[in-house]
Design an enzyme around this catalytic site. Structure first.
Site, mmCIF file in Angstrom:
data_model
loop_
_atom_site.group_PDB
_atom_site.id
_atom_site.type_symbol
_atom_site.label_atom_id
_atom_site.label_comp_id
_atom_site.label_asym_id
_atom_site.label_seq_id
_atom_site.Cartn_x
_atom_site.Cartn_y
_atom_site.Cartn_z
ATOM 1 N N THR A 51 0.908 -1.199 0.110
ATOM 2 C CA THR A 51 0.055 0.038 0.044
ATOM 3 C C THR A 51 0.881 1.287 -0.128
ATOM 4 O OG1 THR A 51 -1.774 -1.022 1.080
ATOM 5 C CG2 THR A 51 -1.787 1.370 1.250
ATOM 6 N N TYR A 138 4.082 -12.716 5.177
ATOM 7 C CA TYR A 138 2.991 -12.028 4.436
ATOM 8 C C TYR A 138 2.673 -12.877 3.066
ATOM 9 C CZ TYR A 138 1.021 -8.081 1.821
ATOM 10 O OH TYR A 138 0.343 -7.167 0.995
ATOM 11 N N LYS A 166 0.401 -12.015 8.012
ATOM 12 C CA LYS A 166 -0.787 -11.238 7.280
ATOM 13 C C LYS A 166 -1.229 -12.100 6.075
ATOM 14 C CE LYS A 166 -1.509 -7.073 4.628
ATOM 15 N NZ LYS A 166 -1.087 -5.787 3.896
#
Length: 293
Positions: A51, A138, A166
């Site tokens: 992001t 992740y 995540k």
């Protein structure tokens, strides 16, 4: 799962966007102001994640972004994104991060090369051995090109320095297996899966959409934790139309457009990412107005 405070990643975390100025440089004043505004309502921040457009920042810029956030919100818990296929460069980055007060590192499998599961295990264990803070694995196959299998999580979870995941794996069964069959703390990585992950026993979320109404996300998280299921569902259902809209175009275009509408940053992204289109900005403005923003 019991955890020490140092390795507890529960709560709502925001993967910070990286604002850019008209000349294309990082807008550090806007970044610091955004972190300062959001900090009271969230568990912490992820800096230089997907992001944050880390792919478009060189290593000097990434460290500068991290240092801006650390300076803006002293005492806040900060996780730094780390990843890539060049192991020597990753070791150099770890050395540069060693002196910074990080809560953790968010690490994905090396992108593009599509390593085997055994190679992914070796990759994570090598970085965990060298890191001065805990790792959050992740799992995001649609960005890296490779999915982490449950057996891989079982193996890396034995390392004392790998404590959380995540979860963007796209499998409800894998999410449940991670929650029920490993010691890893599970954080939802897809905003649409936050409700189901928390209800199943996940500890929190790393939520790009939480940039916009962080206090509502934290209220939703607290309602789940206090077992107020009706309140939690109502809060999440109220957020769902915004979540859908924010990701109609590739992230972080929608989030940046929403923050620009609130007067917090400029909506521009750095190439190869494109800013939100005018029709999306119009729909976001209408949705935010309807939600009181």
């Amino acid at each position: 799962m019991s955890s020490t405070a140092a390795t507890d990643f529960s709560g709502i975390w925001v993967p910070l966007v990286t604002p850019f100025s008209a000349d294309g440089s990082v807008d550090h004043p806007a970044l610091r102001a955004l972190a300062t505004k959001l900090a009271p309502d969230v568990a912490g921040f992820v800096v230089c994640g997907s992001t944050g457009e880390a792919h478009a920042l060189d290593e000097r810029e990434q460290l500068a972004v991290l240092d801006s956030v650390l300076a803006a919100v002293p005492g806040a818990r900060i996780v730094m994104g780390l990843g890539g296929p060049h192991r020597g460069r990753l070791h150099e980055q770890l050395a540069a991060l060693r002196e910074r007060p990080l809560a953790g590192l968010l690490v994905s499998p090396p992108y593009y090369v599509r390593p085997s599961q055994a190679a992914i295990v070796d990759y994570f264990l090598d970085l965990a051995d060298r890191a001065a803070c805990p790792l959050i694995a992740y799992n995001i196959p649609y960005r890296t090109g490779v999915a982490m299998e449950f057996s891989t999580f079982e193996r890396i979870a034995r390392h004392r320095n790998i404590v959380a995941v995540k979860d963007c794996g796209g499998s409800a069964a894998l999410t449940l297996d991670l929650i029920t069959r490993t010691p890893l703390q599970v954080l939802a990585g897809e905003d649409g899966n936050i409700l189901s992950t928390l209800c199943a026993g996940g500890v929190g979320a790393i939520s790009a959409a939480a940039h916009v109404f962080p206090e509502r996300y934290t209220a939703f998280f607290e309602a789940i934790r206090e077992q107020h299921s009706n309140e939690a569902r109502e809060l999440f259902h109220g957020l769902w139309p915004l979540i859908q809209l924010l990701f109609e175009e590739p992230n972080p275009a929608g989030v940046k457009a929403a923050l620009a509408h609130q007067g917090l940053i400029d909506a521009r992204c750095r190439a190869p990412m494109a800013a939100a289109t005018p029709p999306m900005r119009e729909r976001l403005a209408a949705r935010l107005a309807a939600m009181g923003a």
